[in-house]
Design a protein around this motif. Structure first.
Motif, PDB file in Angstrom:
ATOM      1  N   LEU A 289      -0.659 -16.638  30.131  1.00 13.80           N
ATOM      2  CA  LEU A 289       0.479 -17.127  30.900  1.00 13.80           C
ATOM      3  C   LEU A 289       1.703 -16.232  30.733  1.00 13.80           C
ATOM      4  O   LEU A 289       2.515 -16.108  31.654  1.00 13.80           O
ATOM      5  CB  LEU A 289       0.809 -18.566  30.493  1.00 13.80           C
ATOM      6  CG  LEU A 289      -0.232 -19.602  30.931  1.00 13.80           C
ATOM      7  CD1 LEU A 289       0.066 -20.960  30.302  1.00 13.80           C
ATOM      8  CD2 LEU A 289      -0.280 -19.716  32.450  1.00 13.80           C
TER       9      LEU A 289
ATOM     10  N   HIS B 213      -6.796 -24.594  28.242  1.00 14.08           N
ATOM     11  CA  HIS B 213      -5.954 -25.417  27.351  1.00 14.08           C
ATOM     12  C   HIS B 213      -6.249 -25.152  25.872  1.00 14.08           C
ATOM     13  O   HIS B 213      -6.487 -26.043  25.073  1.00 14.08           O
ATOM     14  CB  HIS B 213      -5.986 -26.905  27.697  1.00 14.08           C
ATOM     15  CG  HIS B 213      -7.330 -27.543  27.825  1.00 14.08           C
ATOM     16  ND1 HIS B 213      -8.028 -28.010  26.758  1.00 14.08           N
ATOM     17  CD2 HIS B 213      -8.085 -27.807  28.912  1.00 14.08           C
ATOM     18  CE1 HIS B 213      -9.160 -28.544  27.169  1.00 14.08           C
ATOM     19  NE2 HIS B 213      -9.219 -28.426  28.472  1.00 14.08           N
TER      20      HIS B 213
ATOM     21  N   CYS C  50      -5.519 -20.363  38.107  1.00 15.52           N
ATOM     22  CA  CYS C  50      -5.716 -21.701  37.550  1.00 15.52           C
ATOM     23  C   CYS C  50      -6.212 -21.563  36.115  1.00 15.52           C
ATOM     24  O   CYS C  50      -7.336 -21.089  35.885  1.00 15.52           O
ATOM     25  CB  CYS C  50      -6.723 -22.485  38.389  1.00 15.52           C
ATOM     26  SG  CYS C  50      -6.221 -22.662  40.116  1.00 15.52           S
ATOM     27  N   VAL C  51      -5.389 -21.956  35.173  1.00 15.14           N
ATOM     28  CA  VAL C  51      -5.690 -21.793  33.750  1.00 15.14           C
ATOM     29  C   VAL C  51      -6.185 -23.132  33.207  1.00 15.14           C
ATOM     30  O   VAL C  51      -5.402 -24.068  33.016  1.00 15.14           O
ATOM     31  CB  VAL C  51      -4.443 -21.302  32.988  1.00 15.14           C
ATOM     32  CG1 VAL C  51      -4.762 -21.112  31.506  1.00 15.14           C
ATOM     33  CG2 VAL C  51      -3.924 -20.002  33.603  1.00 15.14           C
TER      34      VAL C  51
ATOM     35  N   SER D 184       2.502 -27.322  35.524  1.00 17.94           N
ATOM     36  CA  SER D 184       1.829 -27.894  34.357  1.00 17.94           C
ATOM     37  C   SER D 184       2.476 -29.235  34.003  1.00 17.94           C
ATOM     38  O   SER D 184       3.710 -29.324  33.970  1.00 17.94           O
ATOM     39  CB  SER D 184       1.950 -26.932  33.175  1.00 17.94           C
ATOM     40  OG  SER D 184       1.446 -27.496  31.989  1.00 17.94           O
TER      41      SER D 184
ATOM     42  N   HIS E 139       1.345 -29.441  27.141  1.00 23.73           N
ATOM     43  CA  HIS E 139       2.308 -28.722  27.969  1.00 23.73           C
ATOM     44  C   HIS E 139       3.576 -28.391  27.181  1.00 23.73           C
ATOM     45  O   HIS E 139       4.060 -27.250  27.203  1.00 23.73           O
ATOM     46  CB  HIS E 139       2.657 -29.571  29.194  1.00 23.73           C
ATOM     47  CG  HIS E 139       3.888 -29.135  29.916  1.00 23.73           C
ATOM     48  ND1 HIS E 139       3.938 -27.994  30.680  1.00 23.73           N
ATOM     49  CD2 HIS E 139       5.140 -29.690  29.972  1.00 23.73           C
ATOM     50  CE1 HIS E 139       5.158 -27.864  31.181  1.00 23.73           C
ATOM     51  NE2 HIS E 139       5.901 -28.881  30.775  1.00 23.73           N
TER      52      HIS E 139
ATOM     53  N   ILE F 208      -1.294 -29.301  35.501  1.00 19.41           N
ATOM     54  CA  ILE F 208      -1.741 -28.799  36.791  1.00 19.41           C
ATOM     55  C   ILE F 208      -2.130 -29.934  37.732  1.00 19.41           C
ATOM     56  O   ILE F 208      -2.650 -30.966  37.314  1.00 19.41           O
ATOM     57  CB  ILE F 208      -2.934 -27.831  36.575  1.00 19.41           C
ATOM     58  CG1 ILE F 208      -3.198 -26.991  37.818  1.00 19.41           C
ATOM     59  CG2 ILE F 208      -4.182 -28.588  36.134  1.00 19.41           C
ATOM     60  CD1 ILE F 208      -4.188 -25.856  37.587  1.00 19.41           C
TER      61      ILE F 208
ATOM     62  N   ARG G 273       2.797 -25.789  24.527  1.00 15.48           N
ATOM     63  CA  ARG G 273       2.533 -24.484  25.139  1.00 15.48           C
ATOM     64  C   ARG G 273       3.831 -23.825  25.593  1.00 15.48           C
ATOM     65  O   ARG G 273       4.027 -22.617  25.423  1.00 15.48           O
ATOM     66  CB  ARG G 273       1.577 -24.676  26.317  1.00 15.48           C
ATOM     67  CG  ARG G 273       1.142 -23.392  27.003  1.00 15.48           C
ATOM     68  CD  ARG G 273      -0.047 -23.645  27.911  1.00 15.48           C
ATOM     69  NE  ARG G 273       0.193 -24.768  28.804  1.00 15.48           N
ATOM     70  CZ  ARG G 273      -0.757 -25.575  29.261  1.00 15.48           C
ATOM     71  NH1 ARG G 273      -2.026 -25.378  28.913  1.00 15.48           N
ATOM     72  NH2 ARG G 273      -0.463 -26.571  30.077  1.00 15.48           N
TER      73      ARG G 273
ATOM     74  N   ASP H  48      -4.330 -19.306  26.301  1.00 21.01           N
ATOM     75  CA  ASP H  48      -3.273 -19.634  27.255  1.00 21.01           C
ATOM     76  C   ASP H  48      -2.023 -18.791  27.098  1.00 21.01           C
ATOM     77  O   ASP H  48      -1.458 -18.315  28.088  1.00 21.01           O
ATOM     78  CB  ASP H  48      -2.876 -21.107  27.108  1.00 21.01           C
ATOM     79  CG  ASP H  48      -3.938 -22.065  27.601  1.00 21.01           C
ATOM     80  OD1 ASP H  48      -5.004 -21.580  28.035  1.00 21.01           O
ATOM     81  OD2 ASP H  48      -3.706 -23.295  27.544  1.00 21.01           O
TER      82      ASP H  48
ATOM     83  N   LEU I  80       5.666 -22.291  36.389  1.00 24.24           N
ATOM     84  CA  LEU I  80       4.409 -22.848  35.893  1.00 24.24           C
ATOM     85  C   LEU I  80       4.202 -24.274  36.382  1.00 24.24           C
ATOM     86  O   LEU I  80       5.045 -25.142  36.177  1.00 24.24           O
ATOM     87  CB  LEU I  80       4.392 -22.813  34.363  1.00 24.24           C
ATOM     88  CG  LEU I  80       3.144 -23.379  33.676  1.00 24.24           C
ATOM     89  CD1 LEU I  80       1.896 -22.620  34.096  1.00 24.24           C
ATOM     90  CD2 LEU I  80       3.329 -23.353  32.161  1.00 24.24           C
TER      91      LEU I  80
ATOM     92  N   ALA J  73      -1.586 -24.641  34.922  1.00 23.08           N
ATOM     93  CA  ALA J  73      -2.265 -24.722  33.628  1.00 23.08           C
ATOM     94  C   ALA J  73      -2.613 -26.169  33.302  1.00 23.08           C
ATOM     95  O   ALA J  73      -1.782 -27.075  33.431  1.00 23.08           O
ATOM     96  CB  ALA J  73      -1.399 -24.124  32.518  1.00 23.08           C
TER      97      ALA J  73
END
Length: 393
Positions: free
Chosen positions: A292, A283, A279-280, A334, A312, A336, A315, A288, A332, A305
């Motif tokens: 990731l 941010h 669990c990232v 995201s 998002h 999350i 990223r 990140d 991923l 994430a």
């Protein structure tokens, strides 16, 4: 049975005789899954549960009978349409339950004792028990160890095994090893001589493995709530952040482990497996992106994430620039979590945990009201014939 290993291990250490009833297979909306157990000792003390209350009384009596006559039995319980007060599952499900006596001198006791000791100590182990087949093999047990070994316990000095064809032990050990690797409990069908032909046997494999890992990256207020719910779900929870002022035991008293290190550096050196969830929550692109980039290439159960939809999209572009493929990005989660309308840290943690559980169990995340999807999504174990079956030799 291994779900109540600590208590049963104490009973073994105290020299108590007991009988244990274990859920072997389920159908429909049964309340407990294979491996759930209820045990009764010679004094009538009971621990555990096989049905959440529906058939406990009847199973309790079966355990007492097994203690008296030494017979292993397999019984099926289901809903009774004709008599709502009859013994049965009012939820409409069906469960098959194996009742095994574990008394001094019983063939299964040394093997079950070794499995219980390992599970109580938090070690990986599995036990395979014959639940249908020839009368003389009913209830016989085989210990499965993580290194592929089977049946021998140096501490007890007993060579285990089913006492049948030696190829049966080897085949079951190999098949059950796959269950243990996945931390799974269920049944398998196999021939009496270890092949796919010949008289069929049904074998219940119960696995006990250390708790799966949840690694939370980012020592923020949302992380504190996620740690608490992770512990509630029986994860071994690690918090990792590069900032020592935030990654402290005072801020995360429920965490099993707190690591002050750059997230991607820690992930490179720590152990993960197919049950691990990442669990990232940082941010922040400098944390990140390298994290990731690595996480999405690891064989883990979940990578999520935190961030707004704008975060998002930004990223994802940064991840593409460093070589992350579209197939990897598809893993991923995201932003999350599930759409619960969450705002507080606790609500957000619930949203994240709900997505993790849905992914683990195959749920859709939609409301059950008005839906026509199953309530329980786990694949049902192979059904076994019901009825009272003969004694263990």
């Amino acid at each position: 049975m291994l779900d109540i290993a600590e208590e049963l291990h104490r009973w073994v250490e105290q020299g108590r005789d007991f009988a244990v009833a274990t859920v072997v297979a389920v159908g429909g909306s049964a309340p407990r899954q294979p491996g759930a157990a209820l045990a009764v000792d010679a004094d009538g003390t009971a621990i555990g549960s096989v049905s959440g209350g529906c058939v406990e009384g009847a199973v309790y009596e079966l355990c007492q009978q097994a203690l008296q006559d030494g017979e292993t039995v397999l019984e099926r319980f289901g809903y009774s349409d004709e008599d709502a007060f009859a013994v049965g599952l009012t939820c409409g499900g069906v469960i098959d339950i194996l009742v095994t006596p574990v008394r001094a001198g019983d063939p299964a006791r040394p093997v079950l004792a070794a499995a219980l000791r390992a599970a109580a100590a938090g070690e990986a182990a599995a036990v395979a028990r014959i639940v249908s087949g020839p009368r003389e093999l009913m209830g016989r047990a085989l210990l499965i160890q993580p290194d592929g070994g089977a049946g021998y316990d140096a501490g007890l000095g007993h060579a285990g095994g089913f006492g049948a064809h030696p190829e049966l032990d080897r085949t079951v050990a190999a098949e059950a090893g796959a269950f243990l690797d996945a931390g799974r409990t269920g049944t398998l069908e196999i021939g009496e001589q270890g092949s796919r032909c010949g008289a069929p046997l049904t074998v219940l494999v119960e696995s006990s493995v250390p708790p799966p890992r949840m690694i939370v990256f980012g020592a923020i207020d949302f992380a504190s709530a996620l740690v608490r719910i992770g512990k509630f779900l029986n994860y071994h929870v690690t918090v990792c952040d590069a900032r020592p002022v935030f990654a402290t035991k005072a801020r995360f008293p429920d965490a099993d482990e707190i690591v002050v290190e750059w997230p991607h550096t820690y992930l490179e050196r720590t152990s993960v497996d197919a049950r691990t969830v990442l669990c990232v929550l940082t941010h922040d692109a400098k944390f990140d992106v390298p994290l990731l980039q690595l996480a999405l290439r690891l064989p883990v159960a979940y990578v999520g994430a935190m961030g707004s939809r704008r975060t998002h999209l930004d990223r994802n572009e940064r991840l593409r620039e460093v070589g992350v493929t579209e197939l990897e990005l598809a893993r991923l989660r995201s932003p999350i979590g599930l759409d619960l309308g969450a705002r507080t840290p606790e609500e957000t943690a619930l949203s994240i945990a709900s997505e993790i559980v849905a992914g683990r169990r195959g749920g859709s995340g939609v409301s059950l009201t008005g839906a026509h999807t199953p309530i329980h999504h786990d694949a049902a174990s192979t059904s076994t014939p019901a009825g009272r079956i003969g004694s263990v030799a």
